[in-house]
Structures are given as structure tokens and as C-alpha cells.
Design a protein around this motif. Structure first.
Motif, PDB file in Angstrom:
ATOM      1  N   THR A  77      14.343   2.679 -11.207  1.00 19.50           N
ATOM      2  CA  THR A  77      15.301   2.473 -12.432  1.00 19.50           C
ATOM      3  C   THR A  77      16.770   2.839 -11.736  1.00 19.50           C
ATOM      4  N   SER A  78      17.620   2.559 -12.765  1.00 20.30           N
ATOM      5  CA  SER A  78      19.344   2.705 -12.529  1.00 20.30           C
ATOM      6  C   SER A  78      19.315   4.260 -12.846  1.00 20.30           C
ATOM      7  N   GLU A  79      18.532   5.041 -13.457  1.00 18.91           N
ATOM      8  CA  GLU A  79      18.698   6.409 -13.896  1.00 18.91           C
ATOM      9  C   GLU A  79      18.582   7.235 -12.574  1.00 18.91           C
ATOM     10  N   VAL A  80      17.771   6.800 -11.660  1.00 15.90           N
ATOM     11  CA  VAL A  80      17.731   7.740 -10.437  1.00 15.90           C
ATOM     12  C   VAL A  80      18.963   7.388  -9.487  1.00 15.90           C
ATOM     13  N   ARG A  81      19.435   6.136  -9.481  1.00 15.27           N
ATOM     14  CA  ARG A  81      20.722   5.790  -8.752  1.00 15.27           C
ATOM     15  C   ARG A  81      21.719   6.977  -9.250  1.00 15.27           C
ATOM     16  N   GLU A  82      21.908   7.239 -10.435  1.00 16.25           N
ATOM     17  CA  GLU A  82      22.856   8.231 -10.986  1.00 16.25           C
ATOM     18  C   GLU A  82      22.773   9.376 -10.512  1.00 16.25           C
ATOM     19  N   TRP A  83      21.381   9.710 -10.494  1.00 13.35           N
ATOM     20  CA  TRP A  83      20.826  10.972 -10.127  1.00 13.35           C
ATOM     21  C   TRP A  83      21.170  11.201  -8.727  1.00 13.35           C
ATOM     22  N   LEU A  84      20.958  10.274  -7.773  1.00 15.20           N
ATOM     23  CA  LEU A  84      21.413  10.436  -6.322  1.00 15.20           C
ATOM     24  C   LEU A  84      22.690  10.596  -6.203  1.00 15.20           C
ATOM     25  N   ARG A  85      23.694   9.888  -6.901  1.00 18.34           N
ATOM     26  CA  ARG A  85      24.961   9.962  -6.643  1.00 18.34           C
ATOM     27  C   ARG A  85      25.579  11.308  -7.063  1.00 18.34           C
ATOM     28  N   GLU A  86      24.892  12.010  -7.829  1.00 16.33           N
ATOM     29  CA  GLU A  86      25.482  13.284  -8.067  1.00 16.33           C
ATOM     30  C   GLU A  86      25.130  14.223  -6.763  1.00 16.33           C
ATOM     31  N   ARG A  87      24.301  13.943  -5.779  1.00 15.35           N
ATOM     32  CA  ARG A  87      24.110  14.629  -4.464  1.00 15.35           C
ATOM     33  C   ARG A  87      25.266  14.061  -3.558  1.00 15.35           C
ATOM     34  N   ASP A 147      10.849   6.130  -9.503  1.00 14.94           N
ATOM     35  CA  ASP A 147      11.789   7.057  -9.266  1.00 14.94           C
ATOM     36  C   ASP A 147      11.488   8.502  -8.965  1.00 14.94           C
ATOM     37  N   VAL A 148       9.931   8.762  -9.056  1.00 12.92           N
ATOM     38  CA  VAL A 148       9.368   9.939  -8.671  1.00 12.92           C
ATOM     39  C   VAL A 148       9.467   9.965  -7.107  1.00 12.92           C
ATOM     40  N   LYS A 156      18.541   3.994   1.655  1.00 16.17           N
ATOM     41  CA  LYS A 156      18.684   2.318   1.065  1.00 16.17           C
ATOM     42  C   LYS A 156      17.638   2.155   0.459  1.00 16.17           C
ATOM     43  N   VAL A 157      17.731   1.697  -0.963  1.00 21.01           N
ATOM     44  CA  VAL A 157      16.502   1.422  -1.659  1.00 21.01           C
ATOM     45  C   VAL A 157      16.592  -0.087  -2.222  1.00 21.01           C
ATOM     46  N   LYS A 158      15.795  -1.145  -2.104  1.00 20.90           N
ATOM     47  CA  LYS A 158      15.971  -2.402  -2.095  1.00 20.90           C
ATOM     48  C   LYS A 158      14.757  -3.074  -2.910  1.00 20.90           C
ATOM     49  N   THR A 179       0.890  -1.169   0.012  1.00 22.49           N
ATOM     50  CA  THR A 179       0.133  -0.084   0.087  1.00 22.49           C
ATOM     51  C   THR A 179       0.978   1.195  -0.116  1.00 22.49           C
ATOM     52  N   ILE A 180       2.186   0.945  -0.044  1.00 26.50           N
ATOM     53  CA  ILE A 180       3.195   2.245   0.167  1.00 26.50           C
ATOM     54  C   ILE A 180       3.582   2.531  -1.452  1.00 26.50           C
ATOM     55  N   GLY A 181       3.198   3.762  -1.910  1.00 27.10           N
ATOM     56  CA  GLY A 181       3.691   4.121  -3.318  1.00 27.10           C
ATOM     57  C   GLY A 181       4.268   5.329  -3.126  1.00 27.10           C
ATOM     58  N   ASP A 182       4.194   6.141  -4.484  1.00 26.89           N
ATOM     59  CA  ASP A 182       4.859   7.607  -4.417  1.00 26.89           C
ATOM     60  C   ASP A 182       4.373   8.565  -3.710  1.00 26.89           C
ATOM     61  N   THR A 183       2.729   8.559  -3.647  1.00 25.51           N
ATOM     62  CA  THR A 183       1.947   9.427  -2.798  1.00 25.51           C
ATOM     63  C   THR A 183       2.484   9.294  -1.373  1.00 25.51           C
ATOM     64  N   GLU A 184       2.461   8.320  -0.883  1.00 25.39           N
ATOM     65  CA  GLU A 184       2.961   8.098   0.637  1.00 25.39           C
ATOM     66  C   GLU A 184       4.257   8.513   0.878  1.00 25.39           C
ATOM     67  N   ILE A 185       5.098   8.362   0.029  1.00 28.47           N
ATOM     68  CA  ILE A 185       6.740   8.687  -0.136  1.00 28.47           C
ATOM     69  C   ILE A 185       6.754  10.264  -0.212  1.00 28.47           C
ATOM     70  N   GLY A 186       5.888  11.006  -0.894  1.00 27.80           N
ATOM     71  CA  GLY A 186       5.922  12.393  -1.340  1.00 27.80           C
ATOM     72  C   GLY A 186       5.480  12.890   0.144  1.00 27.80           C
ATOM     73  N   CYS A 187       4.610  12.547   0.587  1.00 23.65           N
ATOM     74  CA  CYS A 187       3.932  12.933   2.034  1.00 23.65           C
ATOM     75  C   CYS A 187       5.060  12.790   3.145  1.00 23.65           C
ATOM     76  N   ILE A 188       5.832  12.043   3.159  1.00 23.21           N
ATOM     77  CA  ILE A 188       6.983  11.765   4.199  1.00 23.21           C
ATOM     78  C   ILE A 188       8.146  12.823   3.711  1.00 23.21           C
ATOM     79  N   ALA A 189       8.336  13.178   2.348  1.00 24.15           N
ATOM     80  CA  ALA A 189       9.361  14.114   2.347  1.00 24.15           C
ATOM     81  C   ALA A 189       8.846  15.465   2.456  1.00 24.15           C
ATOM     82  N   GLU A 190       7.405  15.547   2.300  1.00 25.17           N
ATOM     83  CA  GLU A 190       7.297  16.974   2.551  1.00 25.17           C
ATOM     84  C   GLU A 190       7.040  17.356   3.958  1.00 25.17           C
ATOM     85  N   LYS A 191       6.859  16.233   5.034  1.00 23.62           N
ATOM     86  CA  LYS A 191       6.689  16.638   6.456  1.00 23.62           C
ATOM     87  C   LYS A 191       7.713  16.153   7.462  1.00 23.62           C
TER      88      LYS A 191
END
Length: 522
Positions: free
Chosen positions: A427-437, A402-403, A419-421, A374-386
Motif C-alpha cells: 500500500t501507499s502507507e509503507v511508501r511514506e514509512w520508507l521515505r522517512e528512512r 507491507d509486512v 524498488k517495489v513494482k 511463490t514469493i511472499g512475506d515469509t521468503e522476504i523475511g528470510c532474506i531480511a534476516e540473513k
């Protein structure tokens, strides 16, 4: 008068300096002396006292490695070591006297024996206790020849013992009662797979003057005999793993409101909401782990969080039974305002409960979500915001993409470890995007090497490495074993494991994070 002193004068600084200015002696050439490589030990002619003096200049790690060179080095170095771990087979009995002549200052002793060998007997244990009466920590593993009589004699001789850990032994309640009776300063007791604790075993009794602080019980047939220990007023930590029988009554013994318990860990037990209601009376509780207890529900969890206002760490493994969900989590959001660490495994939390937790638990620093459909991008967005205080986040086996990962990295200003497992939509694209931070330490599927990143530590950056723990791998026969493979093999195997390994991963991750924080704060 005017005569020189009869004793030789102390050497002057000039004399000491001349010692260092002399040309170094030539190295001995073994071949010219008639010795081939490996045929002669040049330290064999050195007296033991001289060799022991040399070991004093080595670090603890160097002395430990040197003790593997030969048995003599092990014995000689014994004068400078306080820890000793022995392969406790019966064959070493004749060597014990000379060994403990050297190890006369041992305070921490471990005796281990494999299941295919005969272990040391009562005679050896008594001999050790006489020569090492200042022992403070003892660990017994697989010492099946030690009986209750041996433990009684050991307890009488080692009254300064503070920590006792025993596993896969044959002695029973009588031996443990002797330890509790004579070792008045015993603070930690760990008992695992003790065959003498059977259905007819006598109760474990604790003296009134006891200073017991921590109890750990694992895989016992009749662990309920420790009931009086659980009810002691001095107890701070209680951990019970995979023990048979109903434990509600035992927990009720400690639920009178005067308990000192600050940490409780229950795993794979027959515990219901009745037991959790008893735990709720422990007003000083700070850490609670409820792992794979299928009879516990939202009602029991709510009763705990309503009364335990000091709760800082909460781990819930619902085992996908759907008995713990939004109802219990809403109670957590309402009452656990001091919560700093939350782990949810196999719990189908929704946007409603996660939003409430993110809004109310302002001190939440460590969060793990695993195996939830039941946990998707909407729930993660809520965590990121608050979740503005979130520093470390672990997610596994959830329907995020990735969103959600990008929203988490951008929205949590204090996030330093991610940690994302086993999130198939990532996808692997977000991995490279994260490593730039550069301020993030990232660990994701497909990483063949340890991820390294710079953690923002204020005035200076601290380089940290995410190290993976050994994995539990099915052996094909219904059993589980530790995979002793290379790091590359670990990375491949992790992509094939199910939720069981994921739960172990989360627990080990938070243990490493906690240890890392403790180390950095020193």
C-alpha cells in the motif's frame, strides 16, 4: 653592441594586465547597421582558423551543441573532434571530401541511415577509409548499399580498428572475414541483422594472431557460421540474442577447459542442458545470463554452478516454464559462495532455496525477484534476516505486503536502494514509512517524480536519483515500440505493463546501479 634586438620583445606582465584593464568594446548593434534579427551571421567574416581557435576554449558538450547551429560551424569544429556521427544518406557523398578535410583526426565514426533512404555506397566508404586511416571504432547502421567489396577495401585501409558494430546491412561473411583478416587488433565485434549471413554463407574464419575479446550476435538466420570465433582462446565475452537454430554444438566447441570466457549472455535461444554442460567447462566464468531459454532445466544450471567457482553475477529468466526452480537454486546456494548479484525472473523459488542462498551467499549485494507466485512475506523475511550484505533490492509482481517490505528495510543493515513494482498487496502507507528512512532510495508504483534519498556513504552522504528508463509499449498490432513520453506518462504506462517490461526494468536497473558504483569509485 648596445643595440636593441631586431625581433619584437615579449610583452611584459604589465602589458598583459593593461589588456584586461581597458574598457570593454561596445556591442555591435545590428539594427543600427541595417541588419534585422537573424538576417546576418556576425561570424561569417571570421576566417576558419580563427573560428576553430575559438572552439578550442569550449567544452565537448558546448562544441557539440554549437555544431547544430550551422554547417560551417560543424566543419570548422571538426579539427578538434575525434568522434563523428553522420546521417549516411547517399546525398552527402559530394560533401564528404570537404567534411573530412576538417575531420582529419576522427577515430570514432558512426554511419546511420534510415530504411526509407539510400545509404552511402562502397565508393563513400573507401573515401572515408583513405582519409581516416586511424579509425579505432566504427558503427554501421542501415548502410544497405555497402557490399563485401567495400568492406574489403575499408579493412585494408583501417588496420587499427579495435571495435566494429554493424546492423541492418547487406554485406555478408566475405566482408566480415576481410575485417578479421586485416584488422589484427580488432577486440570487439557486434553483428546484428546482417542479411548476408544466410544459410549458404561461408564460415567466419579467425586468424591465429587475432586479439578478439568480445562477440555480440543478434537476430541472425545462420549465426552458427561464427563457430570458430566462439572457440577462440582470447575471447572474454560472448553474447547471443534471438538467433535461429540450435546452439548446443557451437557452445560445445568452447568447452574443452581452456576457455578464457568470463561473461556469457544467452537470450531467446535454442539451448538445452547440453549447451549449459559445455559452458560449465569455462572455469573462469564470472557472469552468466540465461534468459528465456525454455529447454534449460535445473540439471544444466547445477552443472554450471558446480564447476564455475568464480561466478559473481547470475541472471535467470525461467519464462515461467517451471524447468528451473528449487533444484537449481539449491545448487547455486551450495557452490556460488562468491555470488554478488542474483536476478530471478519467472522462477518459482520457495522459502527452502531462498533461505539457503541467503545463508550461504554472504557476499550477495544485489538481488531482484520478479514474476514469482511463490514469493511472499515469509521468503522476504528470510532474506531480511540473513542477507546482511544486501545493498540493492528489486521486487516486482510478487505476493508480498507491507509486512515484508518493512522487514526488509529494518533487517538489511546495508540496504540503500529499494524498488517495489506491481506488488498489489503493498500500500501507499509503507511508501511514506520508507521515505522517512533517509538512508534509502525508494522507487514504487505511483511515483510521478523521480525518488531522491540520501545514501549513507560513511563520512559524507551522496545524493542519488533513481531515473527510470524508456519503456517498451505494445502498439496494438502485436509489435513493440519505445514510448517517448513525459515522466508522468511513463509512470502511468508502467502500471499497465506486464512481466515483459518488468524484466527489462530489472536489467536496466542493475546496469544503472553498476554504472553508478563505477562512477562513485573513480
Amino acid at each position: 653592441m648596445g643595440q636593441a634586438p631586431s625581433s619584437p620583445a615579449e610583452p611584459s606582465v604589465r602589458d598583459h594586465t593593461s589588456l584586461f584593464l581597458r574598457s570593454p568594446p561596445e556591442f555591435l548593434d545590428c539594427e543600427s547597421m541595417g541588419f534585422e534579427d537573424g538576417d546576418y551571421d556576425l561570424t561569417a567574416d571570421l576566417p576558419d582558423d580563427c573560428l576553430a581557435h575559438i572552439f578550442q576554449f569550449l567544452s565537448a558538450g558546448d562544441r557539440k551543441r554549437s555544431s547544430l547551429v550551422c554547417k560551417r560551424w560543424l566543419f570548422v569544429d571538426g579539427q578538434n573532434r575525434h568522434r563523428l556521427s553522420l546521417d549516411a544518406k547517399a546525398e552527402i557523398l559530394p560533401f564528404l571530401p570537404c567534411m573530412f578535410d576538417r575531420f582529419d583526426s576522427v577515430t570514432k565514426l558512426a554511419l546511420r541511415c534510415d530504411r526509407r533512404s539510400f545509404s552511402l555506397s562502397d565508393e563513400a566508404l573507401v573515401m572515408i577509409s583513405v582519409r581516416c586511416s586511424n579509425l579505432t571504432r566504427v558503427k554501421l547502421r542501415g548502410c544497405r548499399e555497402i557490399t563485401d567489396l567495400g568492406m574489403e577495401s575499408f579493412a585494408r585501409n583501417c588496420k587499427n580498428l579495435r571495435k566494429l558494430s554493424c546492423g541492418s546491412c547487406n554485406f555478408g561473411a566475405r566482408g566480415l572475414n576481410a575485417m578479421l583478416e586485416h584488422c589484427k587488433v580488432l577486440e570487439e565485434l557486434s553483428v546484428k541483422r546482417i542479411r548476408g549471413i544466410h544459410e549458404l554463407a561461408e564460415p567466419i574464419k579467425l586468424s591465429l594472431s587475432s586479439s578478439l575479446r568480445s562477440i555480440c550476435l543478434k537476430e541472425l538466420v545462420n549465426g552458427q557460421v561464427f563457430e570458430s570465433l566462439v572457440a577462440t582462446r582470447t575471447l572474454k565475452k560472448l553474447r547471443i540474442f534471438r538467433c535461429l537454430g540450435n546452439w548446443d554444438r557451437v557452445l560445445e566447441m568452447n568447452g574443452d577447459g581452456n576457455s578464457s570466457l568470463t561473461e556469457i549472455h544467452l537470450e531467446r535461444l535454442q539451448v538445452s542442458d547440453v549447451g549449459l554442460s559445455a559452458i560449465s567447462k569455462c572455469s573462469n566464468l564470472e557472469t552468466l545470463h540465461i534468459v528465456k531459454t525454455p529447454e534449460c532445466s535445473d540439471l544444466g544450471l547445477a552443472s554450471v554452478v558446480e564447476r564455475c567457482k568464480l561466478l559473481r553475477k547470475l541472471h535467470v529468466d525461467g519464462w515461467r516454464t517451471n524447468r528451473i526452480g528449487d533444484g537449481g537454486l539449491m545448487a547455486v546456494a551450495k557452490h556460488c559462495l562468491n555470488l554478488q548479484e542474483l536476478v530471478l525472473i519467472g522462477v518459482n523459488a520457495t522459502h527452502t532455496s531462498l533461505s539457503a542462498i541467503a545463508s550461504n551467499c554472504k557476499k550477495l549485494e544485489r538481488l531482484a525477484l520478479c514474476g514469482s507466485g511463490t514469493i511472499g512475506d515469509t521468503e522476504i523475511g528470510c532474506i531480511a534476516e540473513k542477507c546482511v550484505a544486501l545493498r540493492k533490492f528489486c521486487i516486482k509482481g510478487c505476493l508480498i505486503s507491507d509486512v515484508g517490505i518493512k522487514a526488509l528495510a529494518l533487517g538489511c543493515p546495508k540496504l540503500v536502494k529499494l524498488k517495489v513494482k506491481k506488488c498489489k498487496l503493498v500500500t501507499s502507507e509503507v511508501r511514506e514509512w520508507l521515505r522517512e528512512r533517509s538512508i534509502l532510495v525508494v522507487s514504487m508504483d505511483g511515483d510521478e517524480t523521480n525518488d531522491t534519498g540520501m545514501v549513507d556513504g560513511g563520512d559524507q552522504g551522496i545524493l542519488q536519483t533513481v531515473v527510470e528508463d524508456p519503456l517498451l509499449v505494445a502498439d496494438g498490432n502485436g509489435g513493440v515500440e519505445v514510448a517517448g513520453v513525459s515522466r508522468l506518462g511513463l509512470a502511468i504506462l508502467k502500471t499497465k505493463l506486464g512481466l515483459l517490461a518488468g524484466r527489462n526494468l530489472v536489467a536496466s536497473t542493475f546496469r544503472r546501479w553498476s554504472q553508478g558504483e563505477a562512477t562513485s569509485s573513480i
